[in-house]
Design an enzyme around this catalytic site. Structure first.
Site, PDB file in Angstrom:
ATOM      1  N   GLU A 157       3.163 -21.027 -20.574  1.00  0.00           N
ATOM      2  CA  GLU A 157       3.748 -22.360 -20.463  1.00  0.00           C
ATOM      3  C   GLU A 157       5.280 -22.290 -20.364  1.00  0.00           C
ATOM      4  O   GLU A 157       5.889 -23.012 -19.571  1.00  0.00           O
ATOM      5  CB  GLU A 157       3.333 -23.198 -21.676  1.00  0.00           C
ATOM      6  CG  GLU A 157       3.626 -24.669 -21.492  1.00  0.00           C
ATOM      7  CD  GLU A 157       2.859 -25.524 -22.489  1.00  0.00           C
ATOM      8  OE1 GLU A 157       1.621 -25.413 -22.530  1.00  0.00           O
ATOM      9  OE2 GLU A 157       3.500 -26.276 -23.230  1.00  0.00           O
ATOM     10  N   GLU A 162       5.994 -38.784 -30.651  1.00  0.00           N
ATOM     11  CA  GLU A 162       5.602 -38.707 -29.235  1.00  0.00           C
ATOM     12  C   GLU A 162       6.106 -39.937 -28.469  1.00  0.00           C
ATOM     13  O   GLU A 162       6.614 -39.814 -27.357  1.00  0.00           O
ATOM     14  CB  GLU A 162       4.084 -38.567 -29.082  1.00  0.00           C
ATOM     15  CG  GLU A 162       3.533 -37.193 -29.480  1.00  0.00           C
ATOM     16  CD  GLU A 162       3.885 -36.079 -28.499  1.00  0.00           C
ATOM     17  OE1 GLU A 162       4.302 -36.357 -27.359  1.00  0.00           O
ATOM     18  OE2 GLU A 162       3.747 -34.896 -28.882  1.00  0.00           O
TER      19      GLU A 162
HETATM   20  C1  NFM Z   1       6.538 -33.552 -26.848  1.00  0.00           C
HETATM   21  C2  NFM Z   1       5.353 -32.701 -26.553  1.00  0.00           C
HETATM   22  N1  NFM Z   1       4.199 -32.949 -27.181  1.00  0.00           N
HETATM   23  C3  NFM Z   1       3.116 -32.182 -26.933  1.00  0.00           C
HETATM   24  C4  NFM Z   1       3.170 -31.137 -26.035  1.00  0.00           C
HETATM   25  C5  NFM Z   1       1.931 -30.331 -25.747  1.00  0.00           C
HETATM   26  N2  NFM Z   1       1.924 -29.090 -26.439  1.00  0.00           N
HETATM   27  C6  NFM Z   1       2.385 -27.958 -25.862  1.00  0.00           C
HETATM   28  O1  NFM Z   1       2.799 -27.873 -24.746  1.00  0.00           O
HETATM   29  C7  NFM Z   1       4.402 -30.911 -25.406  1.00  0.00           C
HETATM   30  N3  NFM Z   1       4.560 -29.919 -24.496  1.00  0.00           N
HETATM   31  N4  NFM Z   1       5.459 -31.724 -25.676  1.00  0.00           N
END
Ligand code: NFM
Length: 229
Positions: free
Chosen positions: A96, A218
């Site tokens: 990733e 989030e």
């Molecule tokens: C802000 C946020 N939340 C969840 C994820 C997903 N987990 C890993 O990639 C992410 N990339 N970013």
């Protein structure tokens, strides 16, 4: 614990009971205007670029948290498949990070100059606090599942029936919206439910608070991406 009884009555897991109880907040995190704008093709590319650069920093901070969950799974779970599911998640983060670098390159973004914005710093602070050894496994795995599930639900929505996601954003949506990632999130949820079933009232309270904190951060993270346009 009231929700525990309700969950038992309905024969659903604790995490499902909490998502029902906090439906509005969950919807706020998984159907944010930023996500809806990707899905309907009206997304502001500047907002997308901000999200990409900030999320790269977030994912780097997510690695030590994920590693701490792995340690807890090794120490505290009697079922060793737990550890393997989490190990798969940790291992995928290497790819990733490479993906973020490659994607940033495509969009002409220099990741070495990115400064974390306040909502990102706050979220990374939450990850850091959940990394502490005193945090129970049930609490950490609940947060871990929620973090992954929000992205899965959000980006899968951009690929669903009737979506008009721009071609150049489809790969991003596929990254978290694909079926394999969905199954991985389901496995994390099952693990969380199993451990919450055995958890004390105090642990349950902490896990619910951790879930709410994740959802709130989030929403703030998506808000940040839109606001900087
Ligand atoms: C802000 C946020 N939340 C969840 C994820 C997903 N987990 C890993 O990639 C992410 N990339 N970013």
């Amino acid at each position: 614990m009231e929700e525990k009884l309700k969950a038992e009555e309905k024969k659903i897991g604790m995490t499902e009971a909490w998502l029902r109880k906090h439906r509005l907040l969950y919807t706020g995190a998984t159907r944010h205007p930023f996500i809806l704008s990707i899905r309907d093709g009206t997304v502001d590319i500047a907002a997308f670029k901000t999200w990409l650069a900030q999320d790269y920093l977030f994912v780097r901070a997510f690695v030590p948290f994920a590693a701490s969950v792995l340690i807890k799974a090794y120490k505290e779970s009697d079922d060793n498949t737990d550890m393997e599911v989490i190990l798969g998640g940790v291992a995928a983060l290497k790819d990733e990070i490479s993906w973020f670098k490659n994607e940033a390159n495509k969009w002409g973004i220099s990741l070495s100059n990115v400064v974390p914005q306040k909502p990102n710093k706050n979220y990374c602070g939450l990850l850091d606090s959940l990394t502490r050894p005193e945090v129970e496994y049930s609490v950490a795995i609940t947060a871990f599942w929620a973090i992954e599930a929000v992205y899965q639900e959000s980006f899968a929505h951009c690929l669903g029936e009737g979506s008009q996601t721009p071609q150049e954003l489809k790969e991003t949506c596929e990254r978290w919206g694909n079926e394999g990632f969905g199954q991985y999130c389901q496995s994390l949820q099952n693990i969380a439910n199993l451990h919450l079933q055995k958890a004390s009232d105090d642990e349950l309270k902490n896990a619910e608070v951790a879930l709410l904190s994740v959802l709130e951060h989030e929403v703030e993270f998506w808000n940040m991406s839109c606001a900087s346009v």
